[in-house]
Scaffold this motif. Structure first.
Motif, short mmCIF file in Angstrom:
data_model
loop_
_atom_site.label_atom_id
_atom_site.label_comp_id
_atom_site.label_asym_id
_atom_site.label_seq_id
_atom_site.Cartn_x
_atom_site.Cartn_y
_atom_site.Cartn_z
N MET A 109 52.71 37.76 45.96
CA MET A 109 52.62 37.53 44.52
C MET A 109 52.70 38.86 43.80
N PRO A 110 52.97 38.86 42.50
CA PRO A 110 52.95 40.11 41.73
C PRO A 110 51.58 40.79 41.81
N TRP A 111 51.59 42.13 41.76
CA TRP A 111 50.33 42.84 41.93
C TRP A 111 49.32 42.52 40.84
N ARG A 112 49.80 42.19 39.65
CA ARG A 112 48.88 41.84 38.57
C ARG A 112 48.14 40.53 38.90
N HIS A 113 48.85 39.57 39.43
CA HIS A 113 48.22 38.31 39.82
C HIS A 113 47.23 38.53 40.97
N ALA A 114 47.59 39.45 41.88
CA ALA A 114 46.70 39.76 42.99
C ALA A 114 45.39 40.35 42.48
N LEU A 115 45.47 41.21 41.46
CA LEU A 115 44.25 41.79 40.89
C LEU A 115 43.40 40.73 40.21
N TRP A 116 44.04 39.79 39.55
CA TRP A 116 43.26 38.72 38.93
C TRP A 116 42.55 37.87 39.99
N ALA A 117 43.20 37.70 41.13
CA ALA A 117 42.59 36.92 42.21
C ALA A 117 41.34 37.62 42.75
N VAL A 118 41.44 38.92 43.02
CA VAL A 118 40.26 39.62 43.57
C VAL A 118 39.19 39.82 42.50
N SER A 119 39.59 39.88 41.24
CA SER A 119 38.57 39.99 40.19
C SER A 119 37.78 38.69 40.07
N THR A 120 38.43 37.56 40.36
CA THR A 120 37.72 36.28 40.35
C THR A 120 36.61 36.27 41.39
N VAL A 121 36.88 36.88 42.55
CA VAL A 121 35.85 36.99 43.58
C VAL A 121 34.65 37.76 43.04
N GLY A 122 34.91 38.82 42.31
CA GLY A 122 33.82 39.61 41.73
C GLY A 122 33.02 38.85 40.70
N VAL A 123 33.71 38.05 39.87
CA VAL A 123 33.00 37.24 38.88
C VAL A 123 32.08 36.24 39.57
N LEU A 124 32.57 35.61 40.63
CA LEU A 124 31.74 34.66 41.38
C LEU A 124 30.55 35.37 42.02
N ALA A 125 30.77 36.57 42.56
CA ALA A 125 29.68 37.33 43.17
C ALA A 125 28.63 37.69 42.12
N ALA A 126 29.07 38.05 40.92
CA ALA A 126 28.12 38.37 39.84
C ALA A 126 27.27 37.16 39.50
N ALA A 127 27.90 35.98 39.48
CA ALA A 127 27.14 34.76 39.19
C ALA A 127 26.12 34.46 40.28
N VAL A 128 26.52 34.67 41.54
CA VAL A 128 25.59 34.45 42.66
C VAL A 128 24.40 35.39 42.56
N ILE A 129 24.66 36.66 42.25
CA ILE A 129 23.57 37.63 42.11
C ILE A 129 22.64 37.23 40.98
N ALA A 130 23.21 36.85 39.83
CA ALA A 130 22.40 36.48 38.67
C ALA A 130 21.54 35.25 38.95
N LEU A 131 22.07 34.33 39.74
CA LEU A 131 21.35 33.08 39.99
C LEU A 131 20.37 33.15 41.16
N PHE A 132 20.72 33.92 42.19
CA PHE A 132 19.98 33.81 43.44
C PHE A 132 19.27 35.08 43.91
N LEU A 133 19.59 36.24 43.34
CA LEU A 133 18.87 37.44 43.76
C LEU A 133 17.43 37.35 43.26
N PRO A 134 16.44 37.39 44.15
CA PRO A 134 15.05 37.31 43.69
C PRO A 134 14.70 38.49 42.80
N SER A 135 13.81 38.24 41.88
CA SER A 135 13.30 39.31 41.05
C SER A 135 12.34 40.15 41.88
N VAL A 136 12.67 41.43 42.03
CA VAL A 136 11.86 42.33 42.85
C VAL A 136 10.96 43.13 41.93
#
Length: 404
Positions: free
Chosen positions: A177-204
């Motif tokens: 795929m075009p490199w721009r689309h590839a960057l959008w794909a990997v950035s989606t992974v980061g957005v999902l990871a941010a959501a997981v951290i916000a929801l599930f990382l215990p408050s230390v």
């Protein structure tokens, strides 16, 4: 029998005087490892993208170096401010926001049509990644307390997994795929990871150290002790990055083929990933000083052996060289909490990572100039000498440590 870093699923952390709270240790560890893998993968993903950007934007090598420097520079310089932000927002919110910012930076890079836009996008992504090292390592350190050395080695190892997976993934994606689309794909992974951290990382909870712990930190966790550890970390990183700069040229003088060159470097990296895990475990059992003496002394000896041996035995030694090169780092990271007070853990990690990242950026340049003057063999020997310079510092550090 469970591994040493799972000795207890929860940790009692003081939220204030008389307010203990139970924090799920393993969840903090694995989410911190996830963040480390993602952010380190984002950092090294740039190497796979540089040839694409060179062709698309018509860049010379100097401009490509600037792109890499923008990301690394913002990540390094903003780690201390990230620690201060965490004191106001909390670790979970700051780390989730930083992960989201790193992902959005790459998404913006995929939208950029000019070199300036690409530079701004990389600065945004690097700024987001500045939160990961001090906050994630600080969270692991807090919940495991005196037993943090082993979990921190697992955390350290996870970064190498990210460096292996994400650059390979983006390299594959840009072939289909075009490199721009590839960057959008990997950035989606980061957005999902941010959501997981916000929801599930215990408050230390930040907590207050006990009187016993404060006394121990006043005697052992001195400023001079941390300065020694910081210096060892800077020199250790300089050895690693300097050697990796010259190793391909050194092997080339021995007549290695280009396909075999890739295999040889892979052997070093595989050994390095194993070294981060194994040496963190070793440091928790035999002590910091002995492990650092072994890894740095072994690094120097193996560098000299690779220089003087013929190609085949030199290549055979490369995995062990990788273990020694990377093994020290896990021991050093695990020692940071021992040399600082509880409330300054994130700041200490931020300082330490800033120094090692800066060393990683500057050391190849310094050794490169040296190589121009005295040749590949001379500059490689200089990396071995730098490893040996760590030995007296490790001995001096002994008196500042709870265990040696």
């Amino acid at each position: 029998m469970r591994p040493f870093y799972f000795s207890s699923p929860t940790a009692g952390v003081a939220n204030g005087p008389g307010q203990p709270t139970s924090v799920p240790r393993t969840r903090v560890l694995w989410l911190s490892c996830m963040a480390h893998a993602l952010h380190d993968g984002y950092t090294d993903m740039i190497y796979a993208l540089l040839p694409v950007w060179q062709a698309d934007f018509g860049l010379n090598y100097g401009a490509l170096a600037i792109l890499r420097g923008i990301y690394a520079g913002t990540m390094a310089t903003l780690q201390l401010p990230a620690g201060r932000l965490a004191r106001a927002w909390g670790t979970r919110s700051t780390l989730a926001f930083g992960t989201l910012l790193a992902a959005l930076g790459y998404a913006l890079a995929g939208m950029s049509g000019t070199l300036l836009g690409l530079c701004v996008a990389l600065a945004i992504s690097g700024s987001g990644s500045s939160t990961q090292h001090p906050l994630a390592s600080g969270a692991v350190s807090r919940v495991y307390g005196r037993n943090a050395r082993g979990p921190l080695s697992v955390y350290n190892f996870s970064g190498d997994l990210g460096k292996s997976v994400l650059p390979a993934a983006i390299s594959l994606l840009i072939t289909i795929m075009p490199w721009r689309h590839a960057l959008w794909a990997v950035s989606t992974v980061g957005v999902l990871a941010a959501a997981v951290i916000a929801l599930f990382l215990p408050s230390v909870p930040r907590g207050e150290p006990s009187i016993e712990e404060t006394s121990r930190q006043n005697s052992n966790g001195s400023r001079s002790g941390f300065s020694l550890l910081f210096t060892i970390g800077v020199l250790d990183t300089a050895v690693r990055m300097g050697l990796l700069t010259f190793l391909p040229f050194l092997l080339k003088t021995k007549g290695i083929s280009q396909p075999m060159m890739g295999t040889a470097l892979a052997l070093v990296f595989i050994g390095g990933a194993a070294g981060k895990f194994v040496c963190g475990w070793l440091g928790a059992r035999v002590g910091v000083t002995g492990t650092v003496l072994a890894t740095e002394g072994g690094t120097a000896a193996l560098i000299l052996a690779v220089i003087w041996l013929p190609l085949t035995p030199a290549v055979i030694l490369l995995p062990l060289l990788g273990v020694m090169l990377n093994g020290t780092s896990s021991v050093l990271y695990g020692t940071v909490p021992e040399l600082t007070s509880v409330e300054r853990t994130e700041r200490a990690f931020a300082l330490f990572y800033t120094g090692t990242i800066a060393s990683g950026a500057l050391a190849p340049v310094a050794y490169g100039f040296l190589g121009d003057r005295i040749g590949v063999h001379g500059a490689t020997i200089a990396t071995a000498a730098t490893a040996l310079a760590v030995l007296p510092l490790a001995l001096a550090l002994r008196s500042h440590l709870r265990t040696t």
